[in-house]
Design a protein around this motif. Structure first.
Motif, PDB file in Angstrom:
ATOM      1  N   UNK A   6       0.862  -1.630  -0.228  1.00 60.36           N
ATOM      2  CA  UNK A   6      -0.353  -0.132   0.147  1.00 60.36           C
ATOM      3  C   UNK A   6       0.431   1.504  -0.146  1.00 60.36           C
ATOM      4  N   UNK A  10      -1.708   5.989  -1.601  1.00 58.64           N
ATOM      5  CA  UNK A  10      -3.190   4.630  -2.030  1.00 58.64           C
ATOM      6  C   UNK A  10      -4.382   5.492  -2.564  1.00 58.64           C
ATOM      7  N   UNK A  11      -4.520   6.880  -1.487  1.00 60.04           N
ATOM      8  CA  UNK A  11      -5.807   6.731  -1.336  1.00 60.04           C
ATOM      9  C   UNK A  11      -6.216   8.749  -1.757  1.00 60.04           C
ATOM     10  N   UNK A  12      -4.888   8.841  -2.495  1.00 65.90           N
ATOM     11  CA  UNK A  12      -4.938  10.550  -2.834  1.00 65.90           C
ATOM     12  C   UNK A  12      -4.614   9.897  -4.509  1.00 65.90           C
ATOM     13  N   UNK A  17      -9.815  14.923  -6.009  1.00 68.79           N
ATOM     14  CA  UNK A  17      -8.757  15.166  -4.528  1.00 68.79           C
ATOM     15  C   UNK A  17      -8.308  16.454  -4.428  1.00 68.79           C
TER      16      UNK A  17
ATOM     17  N   UNK B 193     -21.655   9.528  -5.915  1.00 67.13           N
ATOM     18  CA  UNK B 193     -20.435   9.839  -5.439  1.00 67.13           C
ATOM     19  C   UNK B 193     -19.464  10.859  -5.714  1.00 67.13           C
ATOM     20  N   UNK B 197     -16.677  12.965  -2.853  1.00 70.70           N
ATOM     21  CA  UNK B 197     -14.989  13.476  -2.911  1.00 70.70           C
ATOM     22  C   UNK B 197     -14.441  14.471  -1.354  1.00 70.70           C
ATOM     23  N   UNK B 200     -13.882  11.373   0.916  1.00 75.64           N
ATOM     24  CA  UNK B 200     -12.249  10.732   0.358  1.00 75.64           C
ATOM     25  C   UNK B 200     -11.943  11.684   1.050  1.00 75.64           C
ATOM     26  N   UNK B 201     -11.765  12.962   0.823  1.00 74.37           N
ATOM     27  CA  UNK B 201     -11.024  14.318   0.380  1.00 74.37           C
ATOM     28  C   UNK B 201     -10.347  13.525   2.087  1.00 74.37           C
ATOM     29  N   UNK B 204      -8.769  10.759   2.674  1.00 71.73           N
ATOM     30  CA  UNK B 204      -7.295  10.911   2.911  1.00 71.73           C
ATOM     31  C   UNK B 204      -6.155  11.575   3.176  1.00 71.73           C
ATOM     32  N   UNK B 240     -14.622   2.441  -2.658  1.00 70.27           N
ATOM     33  CA  UNK B 240     -13.202   2.599  -2.617  1.00 70.27           C
ATOM     34  C   UNK B 240     -12.724   2.704  -2.099  1.00 70.27           C
ATOM     35  N   UNK B 241     -12.311   1.998  -0.535  1.00 72.63           N
ATOM     36  CA  UNK B 241     -11.665   2.021  -0.145  1.00 72.63           C
ATOM     37  C   UNK B 241     -10.756   0.697   0.237  1.00 72.63           C
ATOM     38  N   UNK B 244      -9.248   0.755  -3.474  1.00 74.27           N
ATOM     39  CA  UNK B 244      -7.604   1.407  -3.385  1.00 74.27           C
ATOM     40  C   UNK B 244      -6.850   0.624  -2.427  1.00 74.27           C
ATOM     41  N   UNK B 245      -7.603   0.303  -1.383  1.00 70.63           N
ATOM     42  CA  UNK B 245      -5.811  -0.497  -0.540  1.00 70.63           C
ATOM     43  C   UNK B 245      -5.658  -2.181  -0.560  1.00 70.63           C
ATOM     44  N   UNK B 347     -11.217   6.028 -11.146  1.00 72.79           N
ATOM     45  CA  UNK B 347     -11.795   5.434  -9.498  1.00 72.79           C
ATOM     46  C   UNK B 347     -12.763   5.061  -9.340  1.00 72.79           C
TER      47      UNK B 347
END
Lengths: 511, 361
Positions: A6, A10-12, A17, B193, B197, B200-201, B204, B240-241, B244-245, B347
């Motif tokens: 990771x 990863x989240x950005x 964003x 979605x 944003x 999610x920002x 993050x 999303x999580x 991404x992970x 994404x």
């Protein structure tokens, strides 16, 4: 296990964003001054509210007046409330202001820096600012060299533990070429150029950046943006206000130092520069510096012919009688400080050879206007009868920076009727009002760029020196002669200024 | 924003394309004979119904400041046997430009009944301003078929949907996932979605400092509290999580309270994501992320405020916190965010696929 798969981004990794600045602490020297209250804190508050400030962020105000953290916060909040007329969120302010601190100290004394360094170390521990430092010099310019030296001596020209250190210098960047060089050398003794952010808020303005967008995002302008097609260029930075309460400051500065050396030269650069290969700090600033290097230096005779200054006297602006400059508060009644400057410049390079740039800046003009007018050569031959083309003038492309941001193009069009009469028509394209969204404040944009480490919209050392070296002969010549032409407030400058383009068979356009 | 609305009301019956263009130009004319400049950055086609039309018109006017456009509002009733076409025109002229100049955005409202309502593209196509991108918005939760079968989808460069506008959220997410799976489908956006944003920002940001980034690999449990009508957001957030992970979907079960418990296999073991409905004004109420050491990361929104609080806790101790504005999240603002984008949102598509995948387990 495989935790390393990771990545931190990863989240950005997502275009929706926004890029987030790293944690850090901003130290403001001269924190009790006007700029902190009126510009810096409101801009930082807005960034905080808009989620652009990291959680691990701190502001440390430093100034001589004794004050507690709480008193400092209260003063800033009061100023913000006054400015926003109640539009301040209690919760956001509460959370933002927890990161605001105040240190009373004399910025000339080394012990202040010991204390500051210790305090910033504590903030690294408590607020996680991670050794990243931004030093914002908003104190009196005369203190800049001392503050830089003290910071360097205290080892604060580097961030702690691998963090960064950046220094922000407010204009004026010196008073002339020599003092600018001294200032730059003094700062560069301790800070590398990549750490230095010279701020001219003009470049933070959306409308100024739009000059670049217009030129370099549109394929139709660049091919004709040169001496083959352009007859001459006029740049006007006009204000309708007088010096107001800034008389004492203005007596020392004058229009040349206050506007021409920075704002006007920046607009000249953006107008005349070559397309940069990328919109990054080095590419953009390199092209700007090339313009400044190419501007022809004037000798004494040339200053006589190509530089005009003026000072406003009593007159009428927008229905109101206003005092002359010499009658203003804190102004010497026999002052020869210029409130108006007009210059004829040449950019000696392949693109602009032989194209005069008539530039002017002044106070108490009939209206506030910043614009660039590019006048093209007349059509080489008109097939229509002379009578039919009397009202036809060469094409002019006007880029209005403020107010009413937009572009006007003057083109010839046929007057309806049986003959062939052609007249000039102004086509206005107000792209500024196509998007009604409020543009962010210039300081907000620039402070974010500072935190993100992007100096594209800040001034490089050689830009400041380049601009001064163009004006040096003018300042020298003017300092040796006590005569200054006058113009009534509410007019476009002294008669002598009209002669600049008239001698070349041209005339100023009325903005 | 200062502006005025001018309109030729519906009732003119069928008008030709040329008549519509002339009508719009007439509306842009000012009292003094000058013509308000038309500023346009996009075409927006809205497919809606009678009840929503007024709200849609209001949103278009609000957005005209930021996205001056030509909007075509299509109100279709194919069930009606008799063919009927009613066209209304309006322009919204903004006067902030100063110098007395207006800049106008245009709205064409088309009421169509009977067989033509099955062929809306034949009405919308000729009215599009050339050379500008075309956005197609379905505010009521409809989801078009693939562009091969749907002429409207074929006109658009970007389709904006709302997977939260219908009761059957999960069915809606599946249908959108199918739509984006077709190669010929243009870019697809989802207001649910867009609403994520900010969240999610904020999440993050919690992991942005380098020393916290490593916590991403140690996540064990995630709790998402959402309002019942925001289930789509909660599912997309989980998608999303996990995408991404790099968490692999393992199982999904329904909880008694109507929520869901999703289990993923993460890089350092299983990760449980609990979605809990919560009677709240806030669509998303709270996201808490628990790591297998003592750290907890939290973003929450209080009931009465439009601010959000982010916090990092070590055990019970708050080691970092901040409060920020969440920003507007009304339909106009969300649509605005979608209009900002061109091209596919990879994404989103990854999050959507993952959400649908876990629901199928």
């Amino acid at each position: 296990m495989a935790q390393t798969q990771i990545t931190p981004e990863a989240l950005r990794d997502d275009r929706r964003l926004p890029k987030a600045p790293e944690p850090g602490a901003m130290v403001i020297f001269g924190a009790s001054g006007d700029l902190t209250r009126r510009k810096l804190i409101p801009a930082l508050y807005d960034l905080a509210a808009q989620r652009r400030l990291p959680m691990e962020f701190a502001v440390v105000g430093l100034s001589r007046s004794p004050m507690s953290h709480e008193e400092f916060r209260d003063r800033l909040r009061d100023a913000l409330e006054e400015q926003r007329d109640g539009g301040v969120s209690d919760d956001v302010w509460e959370s933002f202001s927890k990161g605001i601190f105040y240190l009373a100290g004399d910025s000339r004394k080394p012990e202040t820096y010991e204390e500051l360094r210790g305090f910033l170390g504590e903030l690294d521990e408590e607020r996680g600012t991670q050794g990243n430092r931004m030093f914002y010099l908003s104190s009196s310019p005369s203190l800049f060299p001392t503050i830089v030296e003290r910071l360097g001596e205290a080892g604060m020209n580097q961030g702690e533990g691998g963090g960064y250190a950046r220094i922000v210098i407010e204009k004026p960047f010196g008073r002339d070429l020599m003092s600018a060089r001294e200032l730059n050398a003094g700062i560069q003794r301790y800070f590398e150029e990549r750490q230095i952010y010279r701020i001219d808020h003009y470049l933070g303005k959306e409308t100024v950046q739009n000059i670049l967008a217009l030129r370099f995002a549109n394929g139709i302008f660049e091919p004709i943006w040169n001496q083959h097609y352009v007859d001459h260029v006029q740049i006007t930075v006009a204000e309708d206000i007088g010096v107001g309460t800034r008389g004492a400051f203005y007596e020392e500065a004058g229009a040349l130092r206050d506007i021409v050396q920075n704002h006007l030269m920046q607009v000249l650069c953006l107008t005349a520069m070559e397309p940069p290969v990328a919109f990054d700090a080095e590419s953009v600033r390199e092209e700007k510096v090339k313009v400044l290097r190419a501007v022809r230096r004037m000798d004494d005779g040339e200053v006589e012919r190509s530089a005009v200054r003026g000072q406003y006297e009593r007159g009428w602006v927008w229905g109101e009688e206003v005092p002359g400059y010499r009658e203003e508060e804190d102004v010497d009644p026999s002052s020869t400080t210029e409130t108006f400057v007009a210059l004829r410049l040449f950019v000696d390079n392949w693109r602009w050879a032989g194209v005069p740039f008539y530039v002017r800046a002044g106070k108490r003009m009939p209206k506030k206007a910043t614009e660039i007018a590019v006048q093209f050569h007349a059509a080489p031959h008109t097939p229509f009868s002379r009578n039919g083309t009397e009202g036809l003038e060469p094409n002019v492309l006007v880029i209005r920076v403020q107010p009413d941001e937009g572009v006007s193009l003057k083109i010839g069009a046929k007057v309806p009727g049986s003959g062939f009469e052609v007249r000039s028509v102004n086509m206005d394209l107000l792209y500024g009002s196509a998007f009604l969204e409020e543009a962010p404040d210039a300081y907000q944009r620039l402070l974010l760029d500072l935190m993100l480490g992007d100096p594209t919209l800040f001034i490089r050392a050689d830009e400041t020196e380049g601009a001064w070296s163009i004006l040096e002969p003018v300042m020298k010549h003017w300092s040796e002669s006590g005569e200054i032409p006058f113009y009534p407030a509410g007019t476009w400058g002294p008669e002598e200024a009209d002669e600049l383009p008239e001698r070349d068979g041209r005339g100023w356009r009325r903005p | 924003m200062i502006g005025e609305s001018r309109a030729i009301p519906e009732g003119g019956g069928a008008m030709s394309v040329a008549e519509i263009e002339r009508g719009l130009a007439r509306l842009r004319a000012n009292d003094d004979g000058t013509l308000g400049a038309r500023a346009s950055v996009l075409n927006l086609i809205v497919v809606t119904d009678e009840e929503s039309a007024e709200g849609v018109a209001r949103i278009i006017n609000e957005l005209s400041g930021r996205y001056p456009s030509r909007a075509l509002v299509m109100i279709a009733d194919p069930e009606e046997g008799r063919t009927n076409l009613e066209i209304g025109l309006s322009v919204f002229c903004n006067t902030r430009g100063g110098a007395g100049t207006n800049v106008c955005a245009e709205v064409v409202t088309i009421h169509v009944e009977g067989p033509p309502a099955e062929h809306l593209e034949s009405l919308a196509g000729p009215l599009l301003i050339p050379d500008l991108p075309v956005f197609l918005w379905y505010p009521n939760g409809d989801i078009p078929a693939s562009p091969r079968c749907d002429g409207m989808a074929a006109l658009a460069g970007r389709i904006v949907l709302d997977t939260g506008a219908v009761e059957d959220t999960e069915g809606s997410l599946r249908a959108v996932a199918e739509l984006v799976s077709y190669e010929e489908t243009p870019a697809v956006g989802d207001l649910q979605w867009a609403a994520l944003s900010t969240w999610r920002s904020l999440v993050a940001d919690l992991f942005a400092p380098p020393e916290r980034a490593c916590e991403l690999g140690k996540i064990r449990r995630v709790e998402v509290q959402y309002a019942p009508d925001a289930r789509s957001r909660a599912l997309l957030f989980s998608g999303w999580l996990s995408s991404c992970l790099g968490w692999r979907p393992e199982s999904a079960s329904r909880a008694e309270n109507g929520g869901r418990e999703l289990v993923f296999s993460g890089p350092s073991g299983p990760v449980t994501v609990r979605l809990t409905p919560n009677e709240s004004d806030a669509a998303l109420r709270r996201v808490r992320i628990f790591c297998d050491d003592e750290y907890t990361f939290e973003v929450s929104r209080s009931r009465e405020s439009t601010d959000a609080r982010s916090a990092v806790l070590r055990g019970d101790e708050v080691v970092g916190e901040r409060t920020v504005h969440l920003g507007p999240s009304d339909t106009g603002a969300l649509l605005g965010e979608e209009l900002r984008l061109v091209g596919r949102d990879e994404v989103y598509e990854a999050a959507l696929r993952r959400a649908v995948e876990i629901l199928g387990r």
